[in-house]
Scaffold this active site. Sequence first.
Site, PDB file in Angstrom:
ATOM      1  N   GLN A  63       0.830  -1.192   0.000  1.00  0.00           N
ATOM      2  CA  GLN A  63       0.000   0.000   0.000  1.00  0.00           C
ATOM      3  C   GLN A  63       0.873   1.255   0.000  1.00  0.00           C
ATOM      4  OE1 GLN A  63      -2.267   2.771  -0.166  1.00  0.00           O
ATOM      5  NE2 GLN A  63      -3.608   1.042   0.283  1.00  0.00           N
ATOM      6  N   ARG A  65      -0.154   4.418   0.185  1.00  0.00           N
ATOM      7  CA  ARG A  65      -0.676   5.482   1.038  1.00  0.00           C
ATOM      8  C   ARG A  65      -0.314   5.192   2.491  1.00  0.00           C
ATOM      9  NH1 ARG A  65      -4.553   9.400   0.666  1.00  0.00           N
ATOM     10  NH2 ARG A  65      -4.947   8.794  -1.480  1.00  0.00           N
ATOM     11  N   GLY A 103      -8.618  -0.601  -2.259  1.00  0.00           N
ATOM     12  CA  GLY A 103      -9.826  -0.298  -1.498  1.00  0.00           C
ATOM     13  C   GLY A 103      -9.596  -0.247  -0.006  1.00  0.00           C
ATOM     14  N   GLU A 104      -8.384   0.169   0.422  1.00  0.00           N
ATOM     15  CA  GLU A 104      -8.081   0.157   1.850  1.00  0.00           C
ATOM     16  C   GLU A 104      -8.967   1.123   2.638  1.00  0.00           C
ATOM     17  OE1 GLU A 104      -4.372   0.476   5.001  1.00  0.00           O
ATOM     18  OE2 GLU A 104      -4.027  -0.064   2.922  1.00  0.00           O
ATOM     19  N   ARG A 105      -9.281   2.302   2.045  1.00  0.00           N
ATOM     20  CA  ARG A 105     -10.164   3.240   2.747  1.00  0.00           C
ATOM     21  C   ARG A 105     -11.532   2.606   2.982  1.00  0.00           C
ATOM     22  NH1 ARG A 105     -12.074   7.289   0.637  1.00  0.00           N
ATOM     23  NH2 ARG A 105     -12.292   8.655   2.429  1.00  0.00           N
ATOM     24  N   ARG A 106     -12.062   1.934   1.966  1.00  0.00           N
ATOM     25  CA  ARG A 106     -13.354   1.284   2.119  1.00  0.00           C
ATOM     26  C   ARG A 106     -13.294   0.176   3.174  1.00  0.00           C
ATOM     27  NH1 ARG A 106     -13.643  -0.232  -3.809  1.00  0.00           N
ATOM     28  NH2 ARG A 106     -11.730   1.005  -3.904  1.00  0.00           N
ATOM     29  N   ASN A 138      -4.100   4.517  -6.056  1.00  0.00           N
ATOM     30  CA  ASN A 138      -3.866   5.598  -5.108  1.00  0.00           C
ATOM     31  C   ASN A 138      -3.339   6.872  -5.739  1.00  0.00           C
ATOM     32  OD1 ASN A 138      -4.230   4.922  -2.044  1.00  0.00           O
ATOM     33  ND2 ASN A 138      -3.607   3.032  -3.032  1.00  0.00           N
TER      34      ASN A 138
END
Length: 310
Positions: A63, A65, A103-106, A138
């Site tokens: 990731q 971000r 989709g880490e935020r989700r 990202n």
Amino acid sequence: MTAKRPALGRGLAALMGEPPIDGTRTGNLGRHDSPHDPLNFEEGVIGAIAAIPIGLIDANPFQPRRQFDDESLEELCQSIRANGVITPITVRKNGKRYQLISGERRLRASKLAGLQEVPAYIRMANDNESLEMALIENIQREDLNAIDIALSYQALIDACHYNQDELGKRVGKGRSTVTNFLRLLKLPADIQLYLKDNRISMGHARCLAGVEDERKQLSLAETVIEKDLSVRQLEELIRQMSAGKAPAGKNRKTAPELPDWCAQARNALSRKLETPVIVKPGKNGQGNIVIEYASEEVLQKIFQQLNEQR
């Protein structure tokens, strides 16, 4: 209405393959529905969308971000509580578990919302593809930190052995743009931190990257912050210094220039840990190393990376 910005390069959808977005399948999966259908998560159907228990999904180690805004994450959480997860995350099979690709935020917001499962598009991907897809998703977000983008570009080069032209094509950027980001990693760690903390801009950092002397870079960065100089004013200040004119303002003590071996070690650590590292050499070969981290999660990841080197 403002026209939608075109996707980068081939676009995330082209790289990942278009997941079947069908309201009859996904609906509000992750809020009410059950995975008991032909796309049962236990079967791990590649190319399908299924409701997967959050406890079976591992974070993406690639990731790019490093920081997530708490306020925007809470807003997404409230939206998910009200409407469910509308756009599935993307995962890959990893033994009996799944690894997040994008989709880490989700996923984080779903955990905050108390969901037990989320809709996920399951696909095949190796480490390089997972890194590439996470990066492309990202960097389409304009708020991604420039240093995080630069570290991600370097990670792609190291993992996939791309040259800068090839990398530019993969992420839909020109070679000069890729080069400008990678040059940021050659800046002193203090300046990288200034950029991450938005104390200086990308334009300032690009100007400073063109200055060869590290002590001058640090001195100029401090001047930018103290006097709130614009990029144009910094460019003029650099021109004055190049012409042999003393910069305006009080004299200040500058940091000693790092030996080449020390700078190389600092840059290698920064790339390995994916965060800025400050090396402060002392006398008799001794010194200090300062590792910057943005959250407890990032710190735990750094510990894990260091333990793996034992």
